[in-house]
Design an enzyme around this catalytic site. Structure first.
Site, PDB file in Angstrom:
ATOM      1  N   GLN A  68       0.776  -1.246   0.000  1.00 15.22           N
ATOM      2  CA  GLN A  68       0.000   0.000   0.000  1.00 15.22           C
ATOM      3  C   GLN A  68       0.809   1.299   0.000  1.00 15.22           C
ATOM      4  OE1 GLN A  68      -3.369   2.361   2.637  1.00 15.22           O
ATOM      5  NE2 GLN A  68      -2.956   0.272   3.168  1.00 15.22           N
ATOM      6  N   ASP A 219       0.560   3.715   6.048  1.00 14.22           N
ATOM      7  CA  ASP A 219       0.836   3.339   4.652  1.00 14.22           C
ATOM      8  C   ASP A 219       0.549   4.477   3.683  1.00 14.22           C
ATOM      9  OD1 ASP A 219       1.741   0.795   5.086  1.00 14.22           O
ATOM     10  OD2 ASP A 219      -0.213  -0.150   4.890  1.00 14.22           O
TER      11      ASP A 219
HETATM   12  N1  COA Z   1      11.734 -10.312  -9.270  1.00 12.51           N
HETATM   13  C1  COA Z   1      12.379 -11.106  -8.386  1.00 12.51           C
HETATM   14  N2  COA Z   1      12.285 -10.969  -7.051  1.00 12.51           N
HETATM   15  C2  COA Z   1      11.487  -9.983  -6.592  1.00 12.51           C
HETATM   16  C3  COA Z   1      10.771  -9.124  -7.452  1.00 12.51           C
HETATM   17  C4  COA Z   1      10.921  -9.315  -8.845  1.00 12.51           C
HETATM   18  N3  COA Z   1      10.304  -8.554  -9.733  1.00 12.51           N
HETATM   19  N4  COA Z   1      10.065  -8.269  -6.689  1.00 12.51           N
HETATM   20  C5  COA Z   1      10.311  -8.583  -5.402  1.00 12.51           C
HETATM   21  N5  COA Z   1      11.169  -9.610  -5.350  1.00 12.51           N
HETATM   22  C6  COA Z   1      11.717 -10.233  -4.142  1.00 12.51           C
HETATM   23  C7  COA Z   1      12.640  -9.322  -3.387  1.00 12.51           C
HETATM   24  O1  COA Z   1      13.904  -9.263  -4.026  1.00 12.51           O
HETATM   25  C8  COA Z   1      12.689 -10.000  -2.030  1.00 12.51           C
HETATM   26  O2  COA Z   1      13.579 -11.069  -2.077  1.00 12.51           O
HETATM   27  P1  COA Z   1      14.801 -11.304  -1.027  1.00 12.51           P
HETATM   28  O3  COA Z   1      14.287 -10.934   0.329  1.00 12.51           O
HETATM   29  O4  COA Z   1      15.071 -12.755  -1.169  1.00 12.51           O
HETATM   30  O5  COA Z   1      15.930 -10.461  -1.437  1.00 12.51           O
HETATM   31  C9  COA Z   1      11.302 -10.621  -1.919  1.00 12.51           C
HETATM   32  O6  COA Z   1      10.692 -10.480  -3.219  1.00 12.51           O
HETATM   33  C10 COA Z   1      10.367 -10.049  -0.899  1.00 12.51           C
HETATM   34  O7  COA Z   1      10.444  -8.647  -0.796  1.00 12.51           O
HETATM   35  P2  COA Z   1       9.994  -7.964   0.567  1.00 12.51           P
HETATM   36  O8  COA Z   1       9.977  -6.512   0.394  1.00 12.51           O
HETATM   37  O9  COA Z   1      10.861  -8.485   1.671  1.00 12.51           O
HETATM   38  O10 COA Z   1       8.490  -8.477   0.732  1.00 12.51           O
HETATM   39  P3  COA Z   1       7.777  -9.109   2.002  1.00 12.51           P
HETATM   40  O11 COA Z   1       6.437  -9.544   1.524  1.00 12.51           O
HETATM   41  O12 COA Z   1       8.607 -10.135   2.667  1.00 12.51           O
HETATM   42  O13 COA Z   1       7.630  -7.873   3.021  1.00 12.51           O
HETATM   43  C11 COA Z   1       6.905  -5.664   3.635  1.00 12.51           C
HETATM   44  C12 COA Z   1       6.625  -6.927   2.827  1.00 12.51           C
HETATM   45  C13 COA Z   1       5.870  -4.632   3.261  1.00 12.51           C
HETATM   46  C14 COA Z   1       6.805  -5.975   5.136  1.00 12.51           C
HETATM   47  C15 COA Z   1       8.323  -5.166   3.338  1.00 12.51           C
HETATM   48  O14 COA Z   1       8.440  -5.000   1.947  1.00 12.51           O
HETATM   49  C16 COA Z   1       8.661  -3.846   4.037  1.00 12.51           C
HETATM   50  O15 COA Z   1       8.950  -3.811   5.230  1.00 12.51           O
HETATM   51  N6  COA Z   1       8.670  -2.766   3.272  1.00 12.51           N
HETATM   52  C17 COA Z   1       9.040  -1.439   3.780  1.00 12.51           C
HETATM   53  C18 COA Z   1       7.952  -0.835   4.628  1.00 12.51           C
HETATM   54  C19 COA Z   1       6.633  -0.785   3.936  1.00 12.51           C
HETATM   55  O16 COA Z   1       6.496  -0.231   2.873  1.00 12.51           O
HETATM   56  N7  COA Z   1       5.629  -1.316   4.619  1.00 12.51           N
HETATM   57  C20 COA Z   1       4.249  -1.081   4.281  1.00 12.51           C
HETATM   58  C21 COA Z   1       3.768  -1.877   3.191  1.00 12.51           C
HETATM   59  S1  COA Z   1       2.163  -1.326   2.821  1.00 12.51           S
END
Ligand code: COA
Length: 479
Positions: A68, A219
Protein backbone atom coordinates in the site's frame (compact mmCIF):
# COMPACT_ATOMS: atom_id res chain seq x y z
CA UNK A 1 -7.53 -0.32 -23.48
CA UNK A 2 -8.15 1.04 -20.02
CA UNK A 3 -11.53 2.62 -19.39
CA UNK A 4 -11.10 6.33 -18.82
CA UNK A 5 -13.27 8.44 -16.65
CA UNK A 6 -12.70 12.09 -17.22
CA UNK A 7 -12.99 14.17 -14.12
CA UNK A 8 -13.89 17.83 -14.46
CA UNK A 9 -12.14 17.85 -17.79
CA UNK A 10 -13.39 20.26 -20.39
CA UNK A 11 -14.71 18.34 -23.38
CA UNK A 12 -12.27 17.00 -25.94
CA UNK A 13 -9.21 17.55 -23.78
CA UNK A 14 -6.06 16.41 -25.47
CA UNK A 15 -2.76 16.14 -23.68
CA UNK A 16 -0.08 18.17 -25.35
CA UNK A 17 3.22 16.51 -26.30
CA UNK A 18 5.19 15.79 -23.15
CA UNK A 19 7.38 18.63 -21.93
CA UNK A 20 10.40 17.11 -20.27
CA UNK A 21 12.12 18.47 -17.22
CA UNK A 22 15.20 18.90 -19.43
CA UNK A 23 13.33 21.47 -21.50
CA UNK A 24 12.59 23.42 -18.35
CA UNK A 25 16.30 23.41 -17.47
CA UNK A 26 17.01 24.90 -20.88
CA UNK A 27 14.25 27.40 -20.46
CA UNK A 28 15.75 28.55 -17.18
CA UNK A 29 19.12 29.26 -18.78
CA UNK A 30 17.65 31.51 -21.44
CA UNK A 31 18.56 35.08 -22.33
CA UNK A 32 18.58 37.80 -19.62
CA UNK A 33 15.55 39.43 -21.26
CA UNK A 34 13.53 36.28 -20.56
CA UNK A 35 14.81 36.22 -17.02
CA UNK A 36 13.61 39.74 -16.42
CA UNK A 37 10.35 38.72 -17.95
CA UNK A 38 9.50 35.79 -15.72
CA UNK A 39 12.27 34.56 -13.49
CA UNK A 40 13.67 32.42 -16.31
CA UNK A 41 10.41 30.55 -16.83
CA UNK A 42 8.75 30.08 -20.21
CA UNK A 43 6.10 32.55 -21.32
CA UNK A 44 2.71 31.75 -19.70
CA UNK A 45 0.83 29.25 -21.84
CA UNK A 46 -2.01 30.69 -23.84
CA UNK A 47 -3.77 27.31 -24.02
CA UNK A 48 -7.14 27.05 -22.28
CA UNK A 49 -6.94 25.90 -18.63
CA UNK A 50 -6.67 22.16 -18.40
CA UNK A 51 -5.42 21.80 -21.95
CA UNK A 52 -1.72 22.43 -21.41
CA UNK A 53 -0.96 18.83 -20.44
CA UNK A 54 -0.61 17.47 -16.93
CA UNK A 55 1.58 18.66 -14.09
CA UNK A 56 3.98 15.70 -14.30
CA UNK A 57 3.87 15.07 -18.04
CA UNK A 58 7.21 13.73 -19.18
CA UNK A 59 8.22 12.37 -15.77
CA UNK A 60 8.93 8.66 -15.98
CA UNK A 61 8.63 6.52 -12.87
CA UNK A 62 10.16 3.08 -12.43
CA UNK A 63 7.69 1.77 -9.91
CA UNK A 64 9.05 -1.05 -7.80
CA UNK A 65 6.39 -0.68 -5.13
CA UNK A 66 4.01 -3.18 -3.60
CA UNK A 67 1.26 -3.48 -0.99
CA UNK A 68 0.00 0.00 0.00
CA UNK A 69 2.51 2.68 1.00
CA UNK A 70 4.56 2.75 -2.21
CA UNK A 71 1.59 2.21 -4.58
CA UNK A 72 -0.25 5.13 -2.94
CA UNK A 73 2.70 7.36 -3.81
CA UNK A 74 3.07 6.23 -7.41
CA UNK A 75 -0.69 6.30 -8.06
CA UNK A 76 -0.74 9.95 -7.01
CA UNK A 77 2.18 10.72 -9.31
CA UNK A 78 0.33 8.91 -12.10
CA UNK A 79 -2.82 10.93 -11.39
CA UNK A 80 -0.64 14.01 -11.87
CA UNK A 81 0.43 12.77 -15.30
CA UNK A 82 3.66 10.83 -14.68
CA UNK A 83 4.22 7.69 -16.78
CA UNK A 84 4.36 5.02 -14.08
CA UNK A 85 5.83 1.67 -15.11
CA UNK A 86 5.10 -0.86 -12.39
CA UNK A 87 7.59 -3.74 -12.26
CA UNK A 88 6.13 -6.97 -10.94
CA UNK A 89 7.42 -10.46 -10.42
CA UNK A 90 6.38 -12.75 -13.34
CA UNK A 91 3.39 -14.92 -12.52
CA UNK A 92 3.02 -13.44 -9.03
CA UNK A 93 2.82 -9.68 -9.21
CA UNK A 94 2.08 -7.37 -6.35
CA UNK A 95 0.91 -9.60 -3.51
CA UNK A 96 -2.23 -7.49 -3.07
CA UNK A 97 -3.57 -8.65 -6.46
CA UNK A 98 -4.71 -11.78 -4.66
CA UNK A 99 -5.36 -10.42 -1.17
CA UNK A 100 -8.88 -9.82 0.23
CA UNK A 101 -10.32 -11.03 -3.06
CA UNK A 102 -14.03 -10.45 -3.49
CA UNK A 103 -14.37 -11.60 -7.12
CA UNK A 104 -12.94 -15.02 -7.88
CA UNK A 105 -9.93 -14.88 -10.16
CA UNK A 106 -10.00 -11.08 -10.52
CA UNK A 107 -7.51 -8.56 -9.17
CA UNK A 108 -8.65 -7.51 -5.71
CA UNK A 109 -9.96 -4.07 -4.84
CA UNK A 110 -6.92 -3.77 -2.59
CA UNK A 111 -4.80 -3.78 -5.74
CA UNK A 112 -7.09 -2.04 -8.20
CA UNK A 113 -7.70 0.96 -5.93
CA UNK A 114 -3.97 1.59 -5.45
CA UNK A 115 -2.65 1.02 -8.93
CA UNK A 116 -4.78 3.05 -11.31
CA UNK A 117 -3.20 5.01 -14.17
CA UNK A 118 -0.12 2.74 -14.23
CA UNK A 119 1.39 0.30 -16.73
CA UNK A 120 2.52 -3.15 -15.63
CA UNK A 121 5.62 -4.97 -16.82
CA UNK A 122 6.74 -8.32 -15.43
CA UNK A 123 10.46 -8.72 -14.86
CA UNK A 124 12.35 -11.25 -12.78
CA UNK A 125 14.88 -8.91 -11.24
CA UNK A 126 17.18 -11.79 -10.39
CA UNK A 127 17.37 -13.15 -13.96
CA UNK A 128 20.45 -11.84 -15.91
CA UNK A 129 18.30 -10.71 -18.83
CA UNK A 130 15.86 -9.18 -16.33
CA UNK A 131 18.73 -7.20 -14.81
CA UNK A 132 19.66 -5.94 -18.27
CA UNK A 133 16.09 -4.75 -18.86
CA UNK A 134 16.05 -3.06 -15.47
CA UNK A 135 19.26 -1.23 -16.30
CA UNK A 136 17.66 0.07 -19.45
CA UNK A 137 14.66 1.20 -17.45
CA UNK A 138 16.95 2.95 -14.98
CA UNK A 139 18.53 4.86 -17.86
CA UNK A 140 15.10 5.69 -19.27
CA UNK A 141 13.32 6.81 -16.11
CA UNK A 142 13.59 9.83 -13.80
CA UNK A 143 12.58 8.24 -10.52
CA UNK A 144 12.77 4.74 -9.01
CA UNK A 145 10.26 4.25 -6.20
CA UNK A 146 10.44 1.22 -3.93
CA UNK A 147 9.17 -0.02 -0.61
CA UNK A 148 10.88 -3.37 -0.28
CA UNK A 149 12.07 -4.67 3.05
CA UNK A 150 15.42 -3.15 4.03
CA UNK A 151 18.24 -4.57 1.89
CA UNK A 152 16.02 -6.20 -0.75
CA UNK A 153 16.88 -3.68 -3.49
CA UNK A 154 20.60 -4.08 -2.78
CA UNK A 155 20.23 -7.85 -2.97
CA UNK A 156 18.84 -7.39 -6.48
CA UNK A 157 22.09 -5.59 -7.33
CA UNK A 158 20.29 -2.25 -7.49
CA UNK A 159 22.41 -0.38 -4.98
CA UNK A 160 22.34 3.41 -4.88
CA UNK A 161 25.92 3.41 -6.23
CA UNK A 162 24.92 1.24 -9.18
CA UNK A 163 21.81 3.26 -9.97
CA UNK A 164 23.57 6.62 -9.59
CA UNK A 165 26.41 5.47 -11.87
CA UNK A 166 23.94 4.13 -14.46
CA UNK A 167 21.80 7.28 -14.40
CA UNK A 168 23.14 10.15 -12.29
CA UNK A 169 19.85 12.01 -12.78
CA UNK A 170 17.75 9.28 -11.24
CA UNK A 171 15.95 9.96 -7.97
CA UNK A 172 15.67 6.85 -5.77
CA UNK A 173 12.72 7.13 -3.42
CA UNK A 174 12.06 4.62 -0.66
CA UNK A 175 9.53 3.90 2.04
CA UNK A 176 10.94 2.01 4.98
CA UNK A 177 9.38 1.21 8.33
CA UNK A 178 12.00 3.02 10.40
CA UNK A 179 14.80 5.44 9.66
CA UNK A 180 18.44 4.67 10.53
CA UNK A 181 18.71 3.40 14.09
CA UNK A 182 17.95 0.34 16.18
CA UNK A 183 14.89 -0.72 14.18
CA UNK A 184 16.07 0.03 10.65
CA UNK A 185 16.07 -3.63 9.56
CA UNK A 186 12.49 -4.32 10.65
CA UNK A 187 9.66 -5.10 8.28
CA UNK A 188 6.76 -2.81 9.00
CA UNK A 189 3.06 -2.74 8.22
CA UNK A 190 0.41 -0.08 8.80
CA UNK A 191 -0.46 -0.70 12.43
CA UNK A 192 3.15 -1.16 13.47
CA UNK A 193 3.80 2.35 12.16
CA UNK A 194 0.71 3.77 13.85
CA UNK A 195 2.00 2.41 17.15
CA UNK A 196 5.65 3.37 16.66
CA UNK A 197 4.78 6.85 15.39
CA UNK A 198 2.87 7.84 18.52
CA UNK A 199 -0.63 7.76 17.04
CA UNK A 200 -1.93 4.67 18.87
CA UNK A 201 -0.88 5.76 22.36
CA UNK A 202 -2.86 8.97 21.91
CA UNK A 203 -5.93 7.42 20.27
CA UNK A 204 -8.87 5.82 22.05
CA UNK A 205 -10.53 6.43 25.37
CA UNK A 206 -8.65 7.06 28.57
CA UNK A 207 -10.07 3.99 30.26
CA UNK A 208 -9.36 1.68 27.30
CA UNK A 209 -6.31 0.30 25.49
CA UNK A 210 -4.46 2.21 22.73
CA UNK A 211 -6.33 2.20 19.43
CA UNK A 212 -5.31 2.19 15.78
CA UNK A 213 -7.33 4.28 13.36
CA UNK A 214 -9.00 3.06 10.17
CA UNK A 215 -7.39 5.81 8.10
CA UNK A 216 -4.15 4.34 6.78
CA UNK A 217 -1.88 7.03 8.10
CA UNK A 218 1.10 4.66 8.18
CA UNK A 219 0.84 3.34 4.65
CA UNK A 220 -1.08 5.87 2.59
CA UNK A 221 0.15 8.71 4.80
CA UNK A 222 3.77 7.77 4.17
CA UNK A 223 3.08 7.33 0.46
CA UNK A 224 1.83 10.91 0.41
CA UNK A 225 4.93 12.17 2.17
CA UNK A 226 7.12 10.30 -0.28
CA UNK A 227 5.29 11.80 -3.28
CA UNK A 228 6.01 15.23 -1.84
CA UNK A 229 9.69 14.32 -1.45
CA UNK A 230 9.89 13.07 -5.03
CA UNK A 231 8.35 16.18 -6.53
CA UNK A 232 10.68 18.44 -4.56
CA UNK A 233 13.67 16.31 -5.60
CA UNK A 234 12.58 16.69 -9.22
CA UNK A 235 12.43 20.42 -8.67
CA UNK A 236 15.90 20.51 -7.13
CA UNK A 237 17.22 18.41 -10.02
CA UNK A 238 16.29 21.23 -12.38
CA UNK A 239 19.06 23.23 -10.71
CA UNK A 240 21.58 20.53 -9.86
CA UNK A 241 21.07 18.13 -12.74
CA UNK A 242 21.52 15.18 -10.38
CA UNK A 243 19.25 12.76 -8.61
CA UNK A 244 19.25 12.01 -4.92
CA UNK A 245 17.97 9.50 -2.40
CA UNK A 246 14.57 10.31 -0.89
CA UNK A 247 13.59 8.33 2.18
CA UNK A 248 10.40 8.43 4.16
CA UNK A 249 10.18 6.18 7.19
CA UNK A 250 6.66 5.21 8.19
CA UNK A 251 7.38 6.03 11.82
CA UNK A 252 8.39 9.55 10.77
CA UNK A 253 5.36 9.98 8.51
CA UNK A 254 2.98 9.00 11.31
CA UNK A 255 4.75 11.25 13.80
CA UNK A 256 4.47 14.15 11.38
CA UNK A 257 0.71 13.59 11.31
CA UNK A 258 0.63 13.25 15.10
CA UNK A 259 2.75 16.34 15.74
CA UNK A 260 0.05 18.04 17.84
CA UNK A 261 0.49 15.25 20.37
CA UNK A 262 4.22 15.94 20.65
CA UNK A 263 3.18 19.55 21.16
CA UNK A 264 0.96 18.43 24.05
CA UNK A 265 3.74 16.28 25.50
CA UNK A 266 5.83 19.42 25.92
CA UNK A 267 2.92 21.49 27.23
CA UNK A 268 2.33 18.81 29.84
CA UNK A 269 5.60 19.75 31.55
CA UNK A 270 4.11 23.20 32.22
CA UNK A 271 0.76 22.08 33.60
CA UNK A 272 -2.42 20.14 32.78
CA UNK A 273 -3.91 20.10 29.28
CA UNK A 274 -6.99 22.14 30.02
CA UNK A 275 -8.80 21.42 26.76
CA UNK A 276 -8.76 17.65 27.44
CA UNK A 277 -12.04 16.64 29.07
CA UNK A 278 -10.18 14.76 31.80
CA UNK A 279 -9.08 18.17 33.12
CA UNK A 280 -12.69 19.18 33.68
CA UNK A 281 -13.42 15.80 35.21
CA UNK A 282 -10.66 16.31 37.76
CA UNK A 283 -8.63 13.32 36.57
CA UNK A 284 -4.91 13.88 37.08
CA UNK A 285 -2.55 13.74 34.12
CA UNK A 286 0.30 11.23 34.04
CA UNK A 287 3.75 11.71 32.52
CA UNK A 288 2.73 11.14 28.90
CA UNK A 289 0.01 12.56 26.67
CA UNK A 290 -3.16 10.61 27.44
CA UNK A 291 -5.75 9.23 25.06
CA UNK A 292 -8.25 11.99 24.45
CA UNK A 293 -11.32 10.08 23.28
CA UNK A 294 -13.21 12.39 20.97
CA UNK A 295 -11.84 15.62 22.40
CA UNK A 296 -10.90 17.99 19.63
CA UNK A 297 -7.17 18.49 19.19
CA UNK A 298 -7.40 22.27 19.05
CA UNK A 299 -8.48 24.83 21.60
CA UNK A 300 -12.18 24.51 20.71
CA UNK A 301 -13.90 21.76 22.71
CA UNK A 302 -15.75 19.15 20.68
CA UNK A 303 -17.34 15.71 21.12
CA UNK A 304 -19.29 13.09 19.19
CA UNK A 305 -23.00 13.21 20.03
CA UNK A 306 -25.89 10.87 19.36
CA UNK A 307 -28.51 11.86 16.80
CA UNK A 308 -31.98 10.57 16.01
CA UNK A 309 -31.86 6.88 15.14
CA UNK A 310 -28.66 6.09 17.06
CA UNK A 311 -30.32 3.07 18.68
CA UNK A 312 -30.32 1.16 15.38
CA UNK A 313 -27.87 3.08 13.15
CA UNK A 314 -24.26 2.86 14.36
CA UNK A 315 -23.41 5.99 12.40
CA UNK A 316 -26.24 8.26 13.60
CA UNK A 317 -23.81 10.60 15.32
CA UNK A 318 -22.42 14.07 14.78
CA UNK A 319 -19.21 15.80 15.80
CA UNK A 320 -20.16 19.00 17.56
CA UNK A 321 -17.71 21.84 18.23
CA UNK A 322 -18.57 24.46 20.84
CA UNK A 323 -16.59 27.18 19.13
CA UNK A 324 -16.41 30.29 21.32
CA UNK A 325 -17.67 32.86 18.77
CA UNK A 326 -20.91 30.88 18.25
CA UNK A 327 -21.59 30.07 21.89
CA UNK A 328 -24.62 32.39 21.87
CA UNK A 329 -26.41 30.66 18.96
CA UNK A 330 -25.58 27.25 20.48
CA UNK A 331 -27.24 28.26 23.76
CA UNK A 332 -30.33 29.51 21.89
CA UNK A 333 -30.61 26.36 19.78
CA UNK A 334 -30.41 23.94 22.69
CA UNK A 335 -32.85 25.95 24.80
CA UNK A 336 -30.32 27.29 27.30
CA UNK A 337 -30.26 31.04 26.56
CA UNK A 338 -29.38 31.72 30.20
CA UNK A 339 -25.97 30.08 29.66
CA UNK A 340 -24.97 33.08 27.54
CA UNK A 341 -24.70 35.25 30.65
CA UNK A 342 -24.29 32.69 33.44
CA UNK A 343 -20.76 33.15 34.80
CA UNK A 344 -20.35 29.35 34.94
CA UNK A 345 -20.93 29.04 31.21
CA UNK A 346 -20.37 32.40 29.53
CA UNK A 347 -16.61 32.12 28.88
CA UNK A 348 -14.48 29.30 27.46
CA UNK A 349 -12.36 28.91 30.66
CA UNK A 350 -15.54 28.74 32.79
CA UNK A 351 -16.90 26.01 30.51
CA UNK A 352 -13.82 23.77 30.63
CA UNK A 353 -14.68 22.03 33.94
CA UNK A 354 -18.30 21.57 32.76
CA UNK A 355 -17.77 20.13 29.29
CA UNK A 356 -19.33 16.76 30.13
CA UNK A 357 -22.54 18.40 31.29
CA UNK A 358 -22.54 20.84 28.37
CA UNK A 359 -22.17 18.10 25.79
CA UNK A 360 -24.83 15.90 27.36
CA UNK A 361 -27.20 18.90 27.28
CA UNK A 362 -26.39 19.53 23.61
CA UNK A 363 -26.86 15.81 22.95
CA UNK A 364 -30.37 15.91 24.40
CA UNK A 365 -31.06 18.36 21.54
CA UNK A 366 -29.15 16.51 18.76
CA UNK A 367 -30.96 13.27 19.63
CA UNK A 368 -34.20 14.88 18.50
CA UNK A 369 -32.84 15.40 14.97
CA UNK A 370 -31.05 13.37 12.29
CA UNK A 371 -27.36 14.13 11.80
CA UNK A 372 -28.20 15.88 8.53
CA UNK A 373 -30.87 18.01 10.18
CA UNK A 374 -28.41 19.02 12.91
CA UNK A 375 -25.91 19.93 10.24
CA UNK A 376 -28.37 21.99 8.27
CA UNK A 377 -29.56 23.92 11.33
CA UNK A 378 -26.08 24.47 12.72
CA UNK A 379 -24.63 25.58 9.40
CA UNK A 380 -27.13 28.43 9.33
CA UNK A 381 -25.45 29.73 12.48
CA UNK A 382 -21.86 28.91 11.45
CA UNK A 383 -21.64 26.28 14.18
CA UNK A 384 -19.05 23.74 13.04
CA UNK A 385 -20.44 20.19 13.06
CA UNK A 386 -19.60 17.04 11.12
CA UNK A 387 -21.97 14.16 10.49
CA UNK A 388 -20.41 10.74 10.97
CA UNK A 389 -20.65 9.44 7.40
CA UNK A 390 -20.58 5.72 6.82
CA UNK A 391 -18.60 4.33 3.89
CA UNK A 392 -21.96 3.44 2.33
CA UNK A 393 -23.02 7.06 2.50
CA UNK A 394 -19.69 8.20 1.08
CA UNK A 395 -19.89 5.69 -1.78
CA UNK A 396 -23.33 7.04 -2.67
CA UNK A 397 -22.59 10.74 -2.12
CA UNK A 398 -23.30 12.59 -5.36
CA UNK A 399 -21.08 15.58 -4.68
CA UNK A 400 -18.03 13.32 -4.26
CA UNK A 401 -18.80 11.69 -7.62
CA UNK A 402 -19.27 15.10 -9.22
CA UNK A 403 -15.85 16.31 -8.12
CA UNK A 404 -14.08 13.10 -9.10
CA UNK A 405 -13.10 12.28 -5.53
CA UNK A 406 -14.99 9.01 -5.89
CA UNK A 407 -14.72 7.58 -9.40
CA UNK A 408 -16.25 4.53 -11.05
CA UNK A 409 -14.00 2.68 -13.47
CA UNK A 410 -14.48 -0.48 -15.52
CA UNK A 411 -12.17 -3.47 -15.30
CA UNK A 412 -12.08 -6.44 -17.67
CA UNK A 413 -11.68 -8.92 -14.82
CA UNK A 414 -14.09 -7.55 -12.25
CA UNK A 415 -16.41 -5.08 -13.99
CA UNK A 416 -17.19 -1.70 -12.50
CA UNK A 417 -15.64 -0.64 -9.21
CA UNK A 418 -15.25 2.52 -7.22
CA UNK A 419 -11.92 4.07 -6.49
CA UNK A 420 -10.74 7.25 -4.82
CA UNK A 421 -9.68 9.75 -7.44
CA UNK A 422 -7.18 12.52 -6.98
CA UNK A 423 -7.89 14.31 -3.69
CA UNK A 424 -5.87 17.25 -5.00
CA UNK A 425 -7.68 19.27 -7.65
CA UNK A 426 -5.63 21.46 -9.95
CA UNK A 427 -7.08 23.95 -12.39
CA UNK A 428 -4.49 23.30 -15.11
CA UNK A 429 -3.77 19.60 -14.59
CA UNK A 430 -6.95 17.59 -14.86
CA UNK A 431 -6.92 14.06 -13.50
CA UNK A 432 -8.36 11.27 -15.62
CA UNK A 433 -8.63 8.08 -13.61
CA UNK A 434 -7.96 4.86 -15.50
CA UNK A 435 -8.23 1.28 -14.28
CA UNK A 436 -5.31 -0.65 -12.85
CA UNK A 437 -3.32 -2.78 -15.28
CA UNK A 438 -3.51 -6.54 -15.51
CA UNK A 439 -0.35 -8.36 -14.50
CA UNK A 440 2.22 -7.80 -17.25
CA UNK A 441 -0.36 -6.13 -19.50
CA UNK A 442 2.23 -3.72 -20.90
CA UNK A 443 5.34 -5.90 -20.89
CA UNK A 444 5.64 -6.17 -24.67
CA UNK A 445 4.65 -2.55 -25.24
CA UNK A 446 7.28 -1.24 -22.81
CA UNK A 447 10.06 -3.52 -24.04
CA UNK A 448 9.50 -2.70 -27.70
CA UNK A 449 8.07 0.81 -27.79
CA UNK A 450 9.75 2.33 -24.73
CA UNK A 451 13.05 0.47 -24.48
CA UNK A 452 13.54 -0.14 -28.21
CA UNK A 453 13.93 -3.92 -28.19
CA UNK A 454 13.25 -5.56 -31.56
CA UNK A 455 10.70 -8.33 -32.09
CA UNK A 456 13.62 -10.78 -32.25
CA UNK A 457 15.03 -9.45 -28.96
CA UNK A 458 11.59 -9.77 -27.42
CA UNK A 459 11.39 -13.44 -28.42
CA UNK A 460 14.82 -14.02 -26.86
CA UNK A 461 13.83 -12.22 -23.66
CA UNK A 462 10.71 -14.36 -23.45
CA UNK A 463 12.73 -17.52 -23.88
CA UNK A 464 15.20 -16.40 -21.18
CA UNK A 465 12.55 -16.58 -18.46
CA UNK A 466 13.09 -12.93 -17.53
CA UNK A 467 9.49 -11.90 -18.07
CA UNK A 468 7.60 -15.16 -17.65
CA UNK A 469 6.90 -17.24 -14.56
CA UNK A 470 9.31 -20.10 -13.94
CA UNK A 471 8.08 -23.31 -15.55
CA UNK A 472 6.48 -25.72 -13.12
CA UNK A 473 8.54 -28.91 -12.88
CA UNK A 474 6.99 -31.65 -15.06
CA UNK A 475 4.99 -34.16 -13.03
CA UNK A 476 6.66 -37.53 -12.69
CA UNK A 477 4.95 -40.01 -14.97
CA UNK A 478 2.67 -42.43 -13.27
CA UNK A 479 4.29 -45.77 -12.91
N1 COA B 1 11.73 -10.31 -9.27
C1 COA B 1 12.38 -11.11 -8.39
N2 COA B 1 12.28 -10.97 -7.05
C2 COA B 1 11.49 -9.98 -6.59
C3 COA B 1 10.77 -9.12 -7.45
C4 COA B 1 10.92 -9.31 -8.84
N3 COA B 1 10.30 -8.55 -9.73
N4 COA B 1 10.06 -8.27 -6.69
C5 COA B 1 10.31 -8.58 -5.40
N5 COA B 1 11.17 -9.61 -5.35
C6 COA B 1 11.72 -10.23 -4.14
C7 COA B 1 12.64 -9.32 -3.39
O1 COA B 1 13.90 -9.26 -4.03
C8 COA B 1 12.69 -10.00 -2.03
O2 COA B 1 13.58 -11.07 -2.08
P1 COA B 1 14.80 -11.30 -1.03
O3 COA B 1 14.29 -10.93 0.33
O4 COA B 1 15.07 -12.76 -1.17
O5 COA B 1 15.93 -10.46 -1.44
C9 COA B 1 11.30 -10.62 -1.92
O6 COA B 1 10.69 -10.48 -3.22
C10 COA B 1 10.37 -10.05 -0.90
O7 COA B 1 10.44 -8.65 -0.80
P2 COA B 1 9.99 -7.96 0.57
O8 COA B 1 9.98 -6.51 0.39
O9 COA B 1 10.86 -8.48 1.67
O10 COA B 1 8.49 -8.48 0.73
P3 COA B 1 7.78 -9.11 2.00
O11 COA B 1 6.44 -9.54 1.52
O12 COA B 1 8.61 -10.13 2.67
O13 COA B 1 7.63 -7.87 3.02
C11 COA B 1 6.91 -5.66 3.63
C12 COA B 1 6.63 -6.93 2.83
C13 COA B 1 5.87 -4.63 3.26
C14 COA B 1 6.80 -5.97 5.14
C15 COA B 1 8.32 -5.17 3.34
O14 COA B 1 8.44 -5.00 1.95
C16 COA B 1 8.66 -3.85 4.04
O15 COA B 1 8.95 -3.81 5.23
N6 COA B 1 8.67 -2.77 3.27
C17 COA B 1 9.04 -1.44 3.78
C18 COA B 1 7.95 -0.83 4.63
C19 COA B 1 6.63 -0.78 3.94
O16 COA B 1 6.50 -0.23 2.87
N7 COA B 1 5.63 -1.32 4.62
C20 COA B 1 4.25 -1.08 4.28
C21 COA B 1 3.77 -1.88 3.19
S1 COA B 1 2.16 -1.33 2.82
Amino acid sequence: MATRKKVHAPSKVKARPQASAKKVVNARSQKPADKANGNGLPQPSTKPWGQAGKALDGVKILDFTHVQSGPTCTQLLAYMGADVIKVERPGVGDITRGQLRDVKGADSLYFTMLNGNKRSITIDSKNPKGKEILNRLIKHCDVLVENFAPGALDRMGLTWEHIHKTNPRMIVASVKGFGPGPYEDCKVYENVAQCAGGAASTTGFREGPPLVTGAQIGDSGTGLHLAFGIVTALYQRIRTGRGQKVLCAMQDGVLNLARVKLRDQQRLTHGPLTEYSQYGEGVAFGKAVPRAGNDSGGGQPGWILKCKGWESDPDAYIYFITQAPVWGPICDLIGKPEWKTDADYATPPARLPRLKHIFSTIEAWTMTKTKFEVMEICNQHDIPVGPILSMKEIAEEKSLRDTGTVVEVDHPGRGKYLTVGNPVKMSDSITEVTRSPLLGEHTEEILIKVLGYSAKDFAEIKASGAITPPEKPAKAEAA
